[in-house]
Design an enzyme around this catalytic site. Sequence first.
Site, PDB file in Angstrom:
ATOM      1  N   GLU A  57      52.941  41.968  48.339  1.00 53.27           N
ATOM      2  CA  GLU A  57      51.503  41.712  48.317  1.00 53.27           C
ATOM      3  C   GLU A  57      51.289  40.212  48.328  1.00 53.27           C
ATOM      4  O   GLU A  57      51.981  39.480  47.619  1.00 53.27           O
ATOM      5  CB  GLU A  57      50.880  42.317  47.055  1.00 53.27           C
ATOM      6  CG  GLU A  57      49.411  41.938  46.846  1.00 53.27           C
ATOM      7  CD  GLU A  57      48.815  42.524  45.565  1.00 53.27           C
ATOM      8  OE1 GLU A  57      49.222  43.629  45.149  1.00 53.27           O
ATOM      9  OE2 GLU A  57      47.924  41.865  44.979  1.00 53.27           O
ATOM     10  N   GLU A  86      42.036  35.102  45.062  1.00 53.31           N
ATOM     11  CA  GLU A  86      41.396  35.952  44.056  1.00 53.31           C
ATOM     12  C   GLU A  86      40.559  35.071  43.156  1.00 53.31           C
ATOM     13  O   GLU A  86      40.844  33.874  43.040  1.00 53.31           O
ATOM     14  CB  GLU A  86      42.447  36.638  43.192  1.00 53.31           C
ATOM     15  CG  GLU A  86      43.151  37.781  43.861  1.00 53.31           C
ATOM     16  CD  GLU A  86      44.098  38.454  42.908  1.00 53.31           C
ATOM     17  OE1 GLU A  86      43.778  39.560  42.435  1.00 53.31           O
ATOM     18  OE2 GLU A  86      45.167  37.865  42.624  1.00 53.31           O
TER      19      GLU A  86
END
Lengths: 447, 289
Positions: free
Chosen positions: B155, B160
């Site tokens: 990932e 974020e």
Amino acid sequence: MLLGVFFALMLVNCSERDLTQIQQAANTNTLGDVFIDGFSSGMDWGPFSDGYAKATVLNSDAEVKYSGKASLRIDVPNSNDPNGSYAGGILHVPGTGRNLTGYDALTFYAKASAGASIEIGFGLSSYGSKYKVTINGLKLSNSWTKYTLPIPNSAKLTNEHGLLYFAANPINGNGYSIWLDDVKFEKLGTVSHPAIKDSTITCFGGKSTMGNLIESFSLPNGDIQKMVVASSYFNFVSNNTAVATYANDTINVLGAGTAKITANEATGGLTIKSYGLPIAPTANASNVISLYSDVYTNSTKTDIYTIWLPYQTTVVAEVKSGSEKIIHYTKFNFVPVILTGTLDITGMTSLHLDIFTTNTVIANTKFEVQIKDFGTNGTEDTSDPSSNIVVTMASNPKFLTSSWVSVEVPLPSTKAHIGWICFKNDDVLAANGGLTDVFVDNVYFHK
Amino acid sequence: MKIIINILVVISLISVAFLVSCTDSTQIKQRSWKIVWQDEFNSIPADSLPDATKWNIREGGDGWGNQEKEFYTKRKKNVSIDSVNGVGCLKLTVRAESYSGSGWTSGRIDSKGKYEPQYGLIIARIKLPYGTGLWPAFWMLGANIDSKTWPQCGEVDIMEYKGQEPSLIHGTIHGPGYYGGGGITQSYGFIDMRFDNDYHTFAIVWTENGIDFYVDATVENGSLSGGTLYRRITSDDVSGKGEWVFNHSFYLLLNVAVGGNYVGLVPNANTLLPQTMYVDYVRVYEEVK
């Protein structure tokens, strides 16, 4: 609850504006510090002069502090303290004020020895409150906490005298201490999303002041800070100047329709829904006997508030739209306008009135007007209704929803002793809604 | 992203390096880029759904592996293309509403099975939402996720952000031996600015040996310029921890989660909903060799 703010000194507004224009070119006093380890340069303490604020509440505290050498301690008195029952005042800069245009917030650290809730802000001084910002009910804890008051539009603060003000009451009669430290104006860059709380005014027209606004900002820690702020910070414009204009803190509602008053400095704003005023009467005053109007001198015999018990449900109120006063009838079934001691309208040919409703006007909605002349002995004979005049206002085309309608009512054949007029809802239709909510203005006899 | 929650999450926020540039410029070789895939989100008519040839619109509210609180829907209230202040963009909107057992709805799209690049310069221009408890992300998951499962598939979190910390974003990779709270992560932020006031670009340059994380860089005339390279992660960073699993194709994801382990809080009275993540474009470039 916190006491209001009273000042011994006041400065006239236009003088401050002149001073600002002169200062704008020259004000190099850009110091943002308020209290770091001591009073910042040029700053003074002024307790409120309302006779209740205790003057000697401030102290420097070298032991309890957030950082540096000292904090500012406020000793809130007991409520029975003979020298003053609360702590309140301003930290201000007399003479040349501070140029705060380079900052975007007032920040400070605070704590208290009891769970206090205080009023605090800036922009208040003996020069006035044109750029006042307030937090009502700021809750303090017993550990140092940073508080942030964003400036709604720092471009306006070219010459500000009021750096900090506060008001703190005893809790259940008991005094306690508040500490402030590192009080300063800062350029954070991280206070954002200014938003004025949306509000709507429904009115007929006229002038009113904008007043204070509730504004919120997003703080860099995720909190939303709500404040009461002066409307002078914002360069408001109206999106429909035929309905309302804005200048110098004054809203002038000119006509019927909707206008939104907004500013670049924040989202949100004020929506004005205006129904418009009735058409101003033009009849020459010498030809008029007026009962209720802002244009003519009204008869002193007019009483709009008498209630005909036991059957009258109508509630009588007056609304002010700007400077225009209008009668507002709610729960309308019938309502008198008493002419105390009778009124002589000999020579008059018609009764004029303007009526307005937001109720749905269906076919055959009626608004009845009765005019009673008491006859030569000047007292009412209820067994003889012959002097009443009943006028029925048909619904179409004269009577409309949300639009002022002017009505001319014929007069009784005898006119020397008019005792009352009465407005009445239609009995049959009242059961099916009819009119329940009516505004009335410009009630006058004329020839 | 799926985080297995028996690890106490100690994100490296405390050790955040603001404005850290961790490589000196002589090590950054000048590359030439040509665009190979993009979505400018300029659909006509306005208020339409994203291009179905590029994106899947996901639905559901099972927590998505992170105890997230939102329910993603396919409604335009949560996922739409629109023109906002003249910018055609993707809008992913969080709303407070009772929906299928959840207290919030939101949007999530991905390119799984439709576009799955391997290596390249991958960049999005985004204006972030704000408010406690919101967790927007621009990220990638290994295209082999159905056979290899997470974290083996790998990932990459290109960006974020936690709604209650509007001045900070985070770039992270997760793989076997370094996942969840143990992901290789770097925070980047501003002391005197926030990400939610304006559009910013978030990008990676991804090669067989490493992934470079950028904020506010753009591609001009085929060259990546401006902005800050705030972290270079290479296969060396995972040796001793686990396996480098970034040499296969990945698909792209965009979403705004609500609550969950990463952001740590749910929206409160101070979270002014609805809130929207606006994505002006997503572009993928290949190196011109």
